[in-house]
Enzyme design. Structure first.
Site, PDB file in Angstrom:
ATOM      1  N   LYS A 151       0.835  -1.205   0.000  1.00 12.67           N
ATOM      2  CA  LYS A 151       0.000   0.000   0.000  1.00 12.67           C
ATOM      3  C   LYS A 151       0.872   1.258   0.000  1.00 12.67           C
ATOM      4  CE  LYS A 151      -3.685  -2.516   2.334  1.00 12.67           C
ATOM      5  NZ  LYS A 151      -4.203  -2.953   3.635  1.00 12.67           N
ATOM      6  N   ASP A 205     -10.748   2.576   5.423  1.00 13.18           N
ATOM      7  CA  ASP A 205     -11.420   1.281   5.211  1.00 13.18           C
ATOM      8  C   ASP A 205     -12.938   1.400   5.289  1.00 13.18           C
ATOM      9  OD1 ASP A 205      -9.248  -0.410   4.686  1.00 13.18           O
ATOM     10  OD2 ASP A 205      -8.765  -0.552   6.815  1.00 13.18           O
ATOM     11  N   GLN A 240      -3.604  -2.007  10.072  1.00 13.65           N
ATOM     12  CA  GLN A 240      -3.586  -3.297   9.377  1.00 13.65           C
ATOM     13  C   GLN A 240      -4.157  -4.404  10.272  1.00 13.65           C
ATOM     14  OE1 GLN A 240      -2.677  -3.682   6.063  1.00 13.65           O
ATOM     15  NE2 GLN A 240      -3.495  -5.738   6.292  1.00 13.65           N
TER      16      GLN A 240
END
Ligand SMILES: NC(=O)c1ccc[n+]([C@@H]2O[C@H](COP(=O)([O-])OP(=O)(O)OC[C@H]3O[C@@H](n4cnc5c(N)ncnc54)[C@H](OP(=O)(O)O)[C@@H]3O)[C@@H](O)[C@H]2O)c1
Length: 291
Positions: free
Chosen positions: A53, A120, A97
């Protein structure tokens, strides 16, 4: 019969092509989009996902501040890291994460995040926005599945979609998303789960089946209608081996199907950057009007 494939790579490329000039415009205006990443512990797969990412962020012209907490980090350490990104003007969007070590309550930590920086789209405020149909960061894998179907001109509106699984990262938000009033959604969505033991009765009549259970091989050829569209979202890892929900023989029955590797993964990453850029655009607009 052999199904046509729905690879996610070309969908992601199209999204990145659309995002690049928007990022360039932000940079030219003095607001380089920032994606903050937080890793707790040393799990090698998670470290790999973060690295990927970060590399994508840099390639797109964004910055990617990173905080790495040790394997024994406490909940308070994680909360402090999240708050530092909340307060950092260089961070437009952030992620922690997953999975985190066992001493960490991931969902409680999520509550500490500024919802407008939640890349997210899983903060309860953003799930609430999804229910209400108001703009905000949308959970990435569900948004990627909608984008995937739209990219390949697969009609969704008015059709029957069955989602196998009601988890909060995939099945449940996807059902909300695909039932919204929008040309690329607007479907009749049914969600099945362990409470519906005869779930194949539903998947067998669906136009589109999305497997979102995380149970390897749960979706078998006899569970789908010939010619149906099959999207594999659920996966389980055994070490480095990826075990998809969709049995490979479904290719012989489906009309369209995501590949076992390179289906919803690339579209998930693309949606993460779409959320990050939208967050940067909102914040840049807000910062300009506040001056
Ligand atoms: N590719 C990606 O980027 C990505 C992103 C997000 C998630 N995922 C994957 O998607 C999957 C789902 O994740 P999630 O967090 O949304 O869900 P989750 O919380 O793991 O929930 C799984 C769901 O599947 C249902 N289920 C499990 N076994 C079943 C069975 N035998 N029969 C019928 N239903 C069954 C469960 O039913 P109950 O509710 O009744 O227990 C539950 O609703 C996971 O494999 C995850 O790794 C992939």
């Amino acid at each position: 019969m052999s199904a046509r494939l729905l690879p996610g790579g070309p969908v992601a490329d199209a999204v990145f092509t659309e995002l690049r000039p928007r990022i360039d415009k932000l940079v030219a205006a003095g607001h380089t989009p920032g994606l903050g990443t937080i890793l707790v512990g040393n799990e090698s797969a998670s470290a790999g996902y973060i690295r990927m990412k970060q590399e994508k962020a840099i390639e797109l012209g964004c910055v990617a501040p990173h905080l790495h907490l040790g394997e024994d980090a406490s909940q308070a350490d994680l909360v402090a890291a999240i708050r530092s990104f909340n307060d950092d003007p260089a961070v437009d969007a952030m992620l922690v994460q997953h999975p985190t070590p066992p001493q960490i309550d991931f969902e409680a930590a999520l509550l500490e995040m500024d919802p407008d920086k939640d890349v997210d789209g899983l903060h309860p405020v953003n799930l609430g926005r999804l229910v209400l149909g108001v703009p905000g960061p949308v959970p990435c894998t569900p948004a990627g599945i909608e984008a995937l179907l739209a990219h390949y001109d697969i009609p969704v509106a008015g059709r029957e979609v069955v989602v196998l699984g009601r988890g909060f990262t995939l099945g449940r938000p996807l059902a909300l998303l695909l039932s919204q009033k929008r040309p690329t959604a607007n479907a009749a969505v049914t969600v099945v789960h362990t409470g519906v033991p005869d779930w194949p009765r539903y998947t067998q009549r669906a136009d589109i089946v999305v497997a979102a259970a995380g149970v390897p091989g749960i979706l078998q050829p006899e569970h789908i209608r010939p010619g149906a569209v099959v999207v594999g979202g659920g996966v389980r890892y055994e070490g480095r081996k990826l075990l998809p929900d969709v049995d490979e023989r479904c290719e012989e029955v489906a009309g369209w199907i995501t590949p076992r590797v390179g289906g919803v993964g690339p579209t998930t990453i693309a949606m993460l950057f779409r959320n990050a850029v939208e967050s940067a655009e909102r914040r840049a607009g807000g910062l300009r009007s506040a001056r």
